[in-house]
Design a protein around this motif. Structure first.
Motif, mmCIF file in Angstrom:
data_model
loop_
_atom_site.group_PDB
_atom_site.id
_atom_site.type_symbol
_atom_site.label_atom_id
_atom_site.label_comp_id
_atom_site.label_asym_id
_atom_site.label_seq_id
_atom_site.Cartn_x
_atom_site.Cartn_y
_atom_site.Cartn_z
ATOM 1 N N CYS A 30 0.832 -1.218 0.000
ATOM 2 C CA CYS A 30 0.000 0.000 0.000
ATOM 3 C C CYS A 30 0.862 1.262 0.000
ATOM 4 C CB CYS A 30 -0.931 0.011 1.208
ATOM 5 S SG CYS A 30 -2.235 -1.228 1.153
ATOM 6 N N THR A 31 1.979 1.227 0.751
ATOM 7 C CA THR A 31 2.869 2.393 0.791
ATOM 8 C C THR A 31 3.535 2.613 -0.561
ATOM 9 O OG1 THR A 31 3.321 2.029 3.142
ATOM 10 C CG2 THR A 31 4.852 3.444 1.942
ATOM 11 N N ILE A 239 -10.378 -0.608 5.327
ATOM 12 C CA ILE A 239 -10.261 0.839 5.558
ATOM 13 C C ILE A 239 -8.845 1.197 6.019
ATOM 14 C CG2 ILE A 239 -11.026 2.710 7.093
ATOM 15 C CD1 ILE A 239 -13.836 1.456 6.975
ATOM 16 N N ILE A 240 -8.262 0.357 6.879
ATOM 17 C CA ILE A 240 -6.886 0.600 7.336
ATOM 18 C C ILE A 240 -5.918 0.510 6.158
ATOM 19 C CG2 ILE A 240 -4.993 -0.394 8.685
ATOM 20 C CD1 ILE A 240 -7.051 -1.052 10.850
ATOM 21 N N SER A 241 -6.114 -0.480 5.281
ATOM 22 C CA SER A 241 -5.261 -0.600 4.093
ATOM 23 C C SER A 241 -5.362 0.649 3.224
ATOM 24 C CB SER A 241 -5.668 -1.838 3.276
ATOM 25 O OG SER A 241 -5.496 -3.020 4.015
ATOM 26 N N MET A 242 -6.585 1.134 3.043
ATOM 27 C CA MET A 242 -6.781 2.353 2.259
ATOM 28 C C MET A 242 -6.115 3.549 2.932
ATOM 29 S SD MET A 242 -10.779 1.908 1.133
ATOM 30 C CE MET A 242 -11.375 0.314 0.546
ATOM 31 N N ALA A 243 -6.183 3.597 4.275
ATOM 32 C CA ALA A 243 -5.555 4.695 5.011
ATOM 33 C C ALA A 243 -4.041 4.701 4.806
ATOM 34 C CB ALA A 243 -5.882 4.587 6.503
ATOM 35 N N ILE A 244 -3.433 3.507 4.757
ATOM 36 C CA ILE A 244 -1.985 3.411 4.523
ATOM 37 C C ILE A 244 -1.646 3.976 3.156
ATOM 38 C CG2 ILE A 244 -0.038 1.816 4.246
ATOM 39 C CD1 ILE A 244 -1.523 -0.076 6.205
#
Length: 413
Positions: A30-31, A239-244
């Motif tokens: 993701c990063t 959602i956490i993956s998208m936030a990353i």
């Protein structure tokens, strides 16, 4: 309200799956995606999250109604002996290859965390220490207690990413466009897109979810609780993956920084944590890598034992032999190819995505069995399942050249 609270108390197997895919592979992929392409690839995570909910719900439902793991279901539901053994061989090969690739990414993620603090530390000693520590925890017991502590650290890191994403004031118009406008950038974009899918819809999690759901719920009436657990837990994980990705898109994209190590990833958190960002990334990657380094081999052992019909406990030598081989292979590959850690993790996630349609097909097949009665798949679930498999197959086909090129470059050096 009381009913909702009661459902929250039953959260379990879905949370285990979410914790399983929010690992070092997710943080890295993701990063890299956000740093390289901004918010362009958010649609991949949205698709992958929805697809994960759909297939994990099927796996959990099959497990609850049959009171068996997915491996046992695959074995029991194919009547023809020849086809049964073809299916068994396919599952064993796919699970072994996929879990070794994932384990390599887990071990590499752990090394990324340690070397984010001290880049002078040598790769081989770190891998050996991580491998021996994981081996000791699994062989002698105490794995579950350690996993709970490490999972808490990973959850904390996820929350920090979520807060940072909001505090970074991203271009929300671009975020919405990235979520709902599918596009794949030229070059390595297809490898990244497939990697985002592979790091979210993890094939071995299908086996893990079916087994854990069968253990948690024994009454068919609890299928609704399992659905709630799956949708909430995996939805939050997505959602956490998208936030990353949003953090990296807001704080790294366009700066010229190429994400090669944990210290580079820390730039995504710097607006909120400043100099402490490197320490959190280091601790988070180490915790995620180490906890996943224990979960992946165990899941492989459960899957292979189930599909072969051994029904051995975790203390049996056959069970232990499987996870030892997966752990050992992961450590060896992390040493051999660990000089390019972020690329190695990206290729490992893409490898899992290539294997995914095979496992998804078997889940779909089991979920349509007549003996599930009213709990077998309805038309809508089947349409969604087939559509997801077709889309994933198409993306994997598009990705094959980039995957082979990246893998060849990784092997050569």
């Amino acid at each position: 309200m009381n009913k909702f609270v009661e459902k929250l108390k039953n959260i379990g197997p879905g949370a285990l799956v979410a914790a399983g895919f929010v690992g070092p592979g997710t943080v890295t992929t993701c990063t890299v995606s956000g740093a390289s392409y901004g918010y362009t690839m958010l649609w991949c995570l949205l698709f992958a999250t929805v697809a994960t909910i759909i297939f994990q719900e099927m796996a959990a439902r099959v497990g609850i109604i049959s009171q068996k793991g997915l491996g046992e279901n695959i074995r029991d539901r194919i009547p023809n002996a020849v086809l049964k053994w073809i299916a068994i061989i396919i599952v064993i090969v796919a699970i072994f290859v996929g879990n070794v690739a994932y384990e390599t990414g887990n071990i590499t993620g752990g090394t990324l965390g340690i070397r984010a603090i001290n880049s002078d530390l040598q790769l081989i000693p770190i891998v050996i220490v991580l491998g021996l520590a994981a081996f000791a925890c699994m062989w002698f017991g105490g794995r579950k207690v350690i996993e709970k502590v490490l999972t808490a650290i990973v959850v904390f890191m996820g929350v920090v990413f979520l807060v940072t994403a909001l505090a970074s004031s991203p271009d929300w118009g671009a975020v919405l466009k990235g979520l709902f406008t599918p596009q794949i950038p030229e070059g390595a974009g297809i490898l990244t897109a497939v990697g985002l899918i592979g790091t979210t819809i993890v094939p071995y999690n299908l086996f893990l979810h079916a087994s854990s759901a069968a253990q948690r719920w024994t009454d068919p009436e609890h299928v609704s609780d399992a659905r709630f657990d799956t949708a909430l837990s995996i939805g939050l994980g997505g959602i956490i993956s998208m936030a990353i990705l949003i953090c990296a898109g807001a704080n790294i994209f366009g700066t010229g920084v190429e994400v090669k190590n944990g210290a580079d990833m820390a730039v995504a958190l710097s607006p909120v944590l400043g100099d402490w960002a490197t320490w959190l990334i280091a601790l988070g990657l180490l915790a995620a890598g180490f906890s996943s380094a224990m979960t992946a081999p165990y899941s492989a052992a459960y899957a292979v034992n189930g599909v072969l019909g051994w029904k051995k406990s975790t203390d049996d030598i056959q069970f232990k032999a499987i996870w030892v081989v997966v752990l050992l292979c992961g450590c060896v590959m992390a040493i051999v190819w660990g000089s390019s850690p972020t690329q190695l993790i990206l290729v490992a996630q893409a490898a899992n995505a290539i294997i995914l349609p095979i496992m998804a097909f078997f889940v779909l097949y089991c979920a349509n069995s007549k003996d599930l009665g009213t709990f077998r798949n309805h038309a809508f679930a089947n349409v969604c399942g087939v559509l997801i498999i077709v889309i994933t197959l198409f993306m994997c086909y598009r990705n094959m050249n980039a995957f082979i090129t990246s893998l060849t470059a990784l092997i050569s050096g």
